[in-house]
Design an enzyme around this catalytic site. Sequence first.
Site, PDB file in Angstrom:
ATOM      1  N   ASP A  59      15.695  23.328  -9.120  1.00 54.60           N
ATOM      2  CA  ASP A  59      16.767  24.181  -9.642  1.00 54.60           C
ATOM      3  C   ASP A  59      16.959  23.816 -11.110  1.00 54.60           C
ATOM      4  OD1 ASP A  59      19.363  25.807  -8.096  1.00 54.60           O
ATOM      5  OD2 ASP A  59      19.526  25.296 -10.223  1.00 54.60           O
ATOM      6  N   ASP A 102      11.591  41.026   0.727  1.00 53.29           N
ATOM      7  CA  ASP A 102      12.752  41.845   1.101  1.00 53.29           C
ATOM      8  C   ASP A 102      13.290  42.614  -0.103  1.00 53.29           C
ATOM      9  OD1 ASP A 102      14.863  42.611   2.932  1.00 53.29           O
ATOM     10  OD2 ASP A 102      16.186  41.225   1.858  1.00 53.29           O
ATOM     11  N   GLU A 157      13.609  49.754  -6.039  1.00 48.68           N
ATOM     12  CA  GLU A 157      13.949  50.023  -4.637  1.00 48.68           C
ATOM     13  C   GLU A 157      14.486  51.443  -4.512  1.00 48.68           C
ATOM     14  OE1 GLU A 157      16.591  46.859  -3.430  1.00 48.68           O
ATOM     15  OE2 GLU A 157      15.082  45.333  -3.856  1.00 48.68           O
ATOM     16  N   HIS A 162      15.402  45.290   1.747  1.00 49.57           N
ATOM     17  CA  HIS A 162      16.556  44.585   1.151  1.00 49.57           C
ATOM     18  C   HIS A 162      17.691  44.411   2.175  1.00 49.57           C
ATOM     19  CE1 HIS A 162      18.662  43.671  -2.916  1.00 49.57           C
ATOM     20  NE2 HIS A 162      19.136  42.902  -1.949  1.00 49.57           N
ATOM     21  N   ILE A 163      17.317  43.773   3.289  1.00 42.33           N
ATOM     22  CA  ILE A 163      18.291  43.620   4.372  1.00 42.33           C
ATOM     23  C   ILE A 163      18.571  42.150   4.685  1.00 42.33           C
ATOM     24  CG2 ILE A 163      18.003  45.806   5.618  1.00 42.33           C
ATOM     25  CD1 ILE A 163      15.966  43.704   7.305  1.00 42.33           C
ATOM     26  N   GLY A 176      20.683  40.134   3.654  1.00 48.67           N
ATOM     27  CA  GLY A 176      22.101  39.835   3.897  1.00 48.67           C
ATOM     28  C   GLY A 176      22.768  40.878   4.763  1.00 48.67           C
TER      29      GLY A 176
HETATM   30  P1  NAI Z   1      23.355  31.066  -6.286  1.00 49.56           P
HETATM   31  O1  NAI Z   1      23.783  31.558  -7.604  1.00 49.56           O
HETATM   32  O2  NAI Z   1      24.287  30.270  -5.448  1.00 49.56           O
HETATM   33  O3  NAI Z   1      22.030  30.209  -6.490  1.00 49.56           O
HETATM   34  C1  NAI Z   1      21.010  30.518  -7.382  1.00 49.56           C
HETATM   35  C2  NAI Z   1      20.428  29.218  -7.859  1.00 49.56           C
HETATM   36  O4  NAI Z   1      19.240  29.499  -8.574  1.00 49.56           O
HETATM   37  C3  NAI Z   1      21.344  28.486  -8.811  1.00 49.56           C
HETATM   38  O5  NAI Z   1      21.519  27.175  -8.355  1.00 49.56           O
HETATM   39  C4  NAI Z   1      20.609  28.541 -10.140  1.00 49.56           C
HETATM   40  O6  NAI Z   1      20.849  27.427 -10.941  1.00 49.56           O
HETATM   41  C5  NAI Z   1      19.198  28.630  -9.673  1.00 49.56           C
HETATM   42  N1  NAI Z   1      18.246  29.163 -10.637  1.00 49.56           N
HETATM   43  C6  NAI Z   1      18.385  30.248 -11.415  1.00 49.56           C
HETATM   44  N2  NAI Z   1      17.259  30.457 -12.135  1.00 49.56           N
HETATM   45  C7  NAI Z   1      16.400  29.499 -11.766  1.00 49.56           C
HETATM   46  C8  NAI Z   1      15.076  29.200 -12.139  1.00 49.56           C
HETATM   47  N3  NAI Z   1      14.414  29.948 -13.013  1.00 49.56           N
HETATM   48  N4  NAI Z   1      14.491  28.127 -11.575  1.00 49.56           N
HETATM   49  C9  NAI Z   1      15.169  27.350 -10.670  1.00 49.56           C
HETATM   50  N5  NAI Z   1      16.419  27.603 -10.282  1.00 49.56           N
HETATM   51  C10 NAI Z   1      17.027  28.655 -10.818  1.00 49.56           C
HETATM   52  O7  NAI Z   1      22.843  32.332  -5.486  1.00 49.56           O
HETATM   53  P2  NAI Z   1      22.629  32.491  -3.912  1.00 49.56           P
HETATM   54  O8  NAI Z   1      23.864  32.936  -3.275  1.00 49.56           O
HETATM   55  O9  NAI Z   1      21.985  31.300  -3.390  1.00 49.56           O
HETATM   56  O10 NAI Z   1      21.608  33.719  -3.896  1.00 49.56           O
HETATM   57  C11 NAI Z   1      20.255  33.532  -4.301  1.00 49.56           C
HETATM   58  C12 NAI Z   1      19.561  34.863  -4.507  1.00 49.56           C
HETATM   59  O11 NAI Z   1      19.536  35.606  -3.297  1.00 49.56           O
HETATM   60  C13 NAI Z   1      20.232  35.765  -5.533  1.00 49.56           C
HETATM   61  O12 NAI Z   1      19.234  36.326  -6.351  1.00 49.56           O
HETATM   62  C14 NAI Z   1      20.849  36.829  -4.707  1.00 49.56           C
HETATM   63  O13 NAI Z   1      20.941  38.031  -5.433  1.00 49.56           O
HETATM   64  C15 NAI Z   1      19.863  36.956  -3.565  1.00 49.56           C
HETATM   65  N6  NAI Z   1      20.403  37.551  -2.353  1.00 49.56           N
HETATM   66  C16 NAI Z   1      19.633  38.466  -1.665  1.00 49.56           C
HETATM   67  C17 NAI Z   1      20.070  39.033  -0.506  1.00 49.56           C
HETATM   68  C18 NAI Z   1      19.229  39.968   0.256  1.00 49.56           C
HETATM   69  O14 NAI Z   1      19.750  40.839   0.960  1.00 49.56           O
HETATM   70  N7  NAI Z   1      17.945  39.839   0.204  1.00 49.56           N
HETATM   71  C19 NAI Z   1      21.410  38.766   0.004  1.00 49.56           C
HETATM   72  C20 NAI Z   1      22.091  37.726  -0.716  1.00 49.56           C
HETATM   73  C21 NAI Z   1      21.601  37.175  -1.865  1.00 49.56           C
END
Ligand code: NAI
Length: 630
Positions: free
Chosen positions: A402, A485, A490, A513-514, A516
Amino acid sequence: MKLNKYFVIDFDSTFTKVEAFDVLAEISLKDHPELESRKKQIAQITNQGMDGSISLRESLERRLNLLAPSRQHLSPLVAKLKDSVSESFKRNKEFFEKYSDNIYIISNGFREFIEPIVADFHIKSENVLANEFRFDGEGRVIGFDTENPLSENNGKVEQLRRLNLPGDVYVIGDGYTDYEIKHAGLANKFFAFTENVARESVKSKADHITPSLDEFLYLNKLNTAISYPKNRINVLLLENVHPVAQELLKAEGFNVETYHAALTEDELCERIKNVSVLGIRSKTQVTAKVLEHANRLMTIGAFCIGTNQVDLKAATKKGVAVFNAPFSNTRSVVELAVAEMIMLMRNIVDKSAKMHKGEWDKSAKGSFEVRGKKLGLIGYGNIGTQLSVLAESLGMKVMYYDTEERLSLGNAVKCKTMKEVLENADVISMHVDGRASNTNLIGEKEFALMKKGVIFINLSRGHVVDIRALRENVLSGKVAGCAIDVFPYEPVSNDEEFQSDLRGLPNTILTPHIGGSTLEAQENIGNFVPNKIMEYINTGSTSNSVNFPNLTLPILDNAHRLIHLHDNVPGILAKINQILAAHGINIVGQYLKTNESIGYVITDINKEYDKEVIKELRAIENTIKFRVLY
Ligand code: NAI
């Protein structure tokens, strides 16, 4: 207070949310074997009374016969009715106190249960115009005062005629008999009250439709308990957000509209003009152009996790607070990631597809357990950390990278570089956020670093992975399986075809994209985001806002709150306080927080002040938005 206006207010379904006779039936017929059939008969008789097929007197007599009430039923009835006072009446108690001489309650119901309810609102006994019960020696209701005009058709009109009020008369009610007072020339205006019941026939006769008492007071420039009627706050919810969100926002009194899909930029530019609260999911792009048209917009609720579909810079500049649901669907994404890595390690998708075509391909070749394998997480935020915990409980070894300093959970090993993760992991799962600099974070170069036979999962954001490079690496066998996903582009709705270079690849799980999208997550989000929005509108609190300085504020207590949002330049707080001092205003509380681009100053002041001060505060240079809350 002397006022040349009189307010004549209906009781059932106006002062209270309910019809008192319905509540009485539940009490007086509680253990009666005919409860349901009598309730039905009562409703029928009420309707017959309303459509004029029987007289009001007959309707009252017949309903009382069925209800068989007695004195002992009155106190539970009053208790229930006290709990059922209309919300906007409850919050405007001050109005009733201030104008108690000028307020009349008029009803074809009965004084015995109306008076105790309205007395709490300082309404005088002589200003309650209603029927009266007649009791026998044992306290049973045996009839009513038939001399009272309110027991007859046109009773409200006759009662008003007798009162002969010496000023303007405003009638507020939900029924046709309330309108009749105006029709008879005894009221200047009739306001159809629709907070509890909205009847088309009544609405069409009204001078104004008032979805709450706040609206009535606002229209008449009378003292109101809140700074702005909530029904004037238009909420637009797009993309099928969970119905619980709609319910919560409606219950708050907002005017809520919903739409099942995302809107294009041009459509949104048009629709946004009179919207104060916009609710979206991940499809709707809120661009700088959209925000240019959004002159009434106060806040955007993103009913998802990511907010890169919103131009946050432009929103901040415009003074629009953006909220999301950072962890409401975390668990759902994590469960899918766990399931997918197991399915991919066993080549289940292709095997299942073959079975559907009748092919029996039994073999252990290329199938592995996840236990003991190395899971590499890129991004160790809400999702990354949860997955770390679940994967360890499956016996996986977790390593992560991270860009921020994060606490390692369990036995997870932090890596100094992404390269270290890419070179060593058996399964790589992407959980970075959607910032622009993460575009093509995983491309040809990164795939080249991975172990042969790696399993690759992206449930984060589509632009994070170079799709062409992924395709080539799946085809070459370098990537043994992948689950994707999220995609760089999209489809806007389910009607649009999904086009991608990944279609048809072996051992490749594609989902729309499901990650969540579970009912639990949708409900969590549906609860979380509206609460943030309501807190922001009602108190100015910005806790969890993604673009505003985060301030958690106390509930306003007997004060007015000045909310000043400005560009983050030096000296604004001093200017605010100079203006307040020049007007001799006593500050009850003050809160300030800034981020790189804006400053947010909240000042609570005593309720009595020179309104000129508002103009001056608004005119401070670099002010983005200013509002007064009470
Ligand atoms: P979060 O913000 O809690 O965690 C993201 C982490 O990635 C942070 O710790 C950040 O420092 C780190 N980060 C950012 N750029 C980075 C890089 N280049 N290298 C290493 N680390 C990096 O977000 P959360 O809640 O964990 O969500 C993660 C991802 O999942 C988001 O992109 C969110 O949009 C996506 N998501 C997708 C869903 C889906 O339906 N497929 C549903 C929920 C979230």
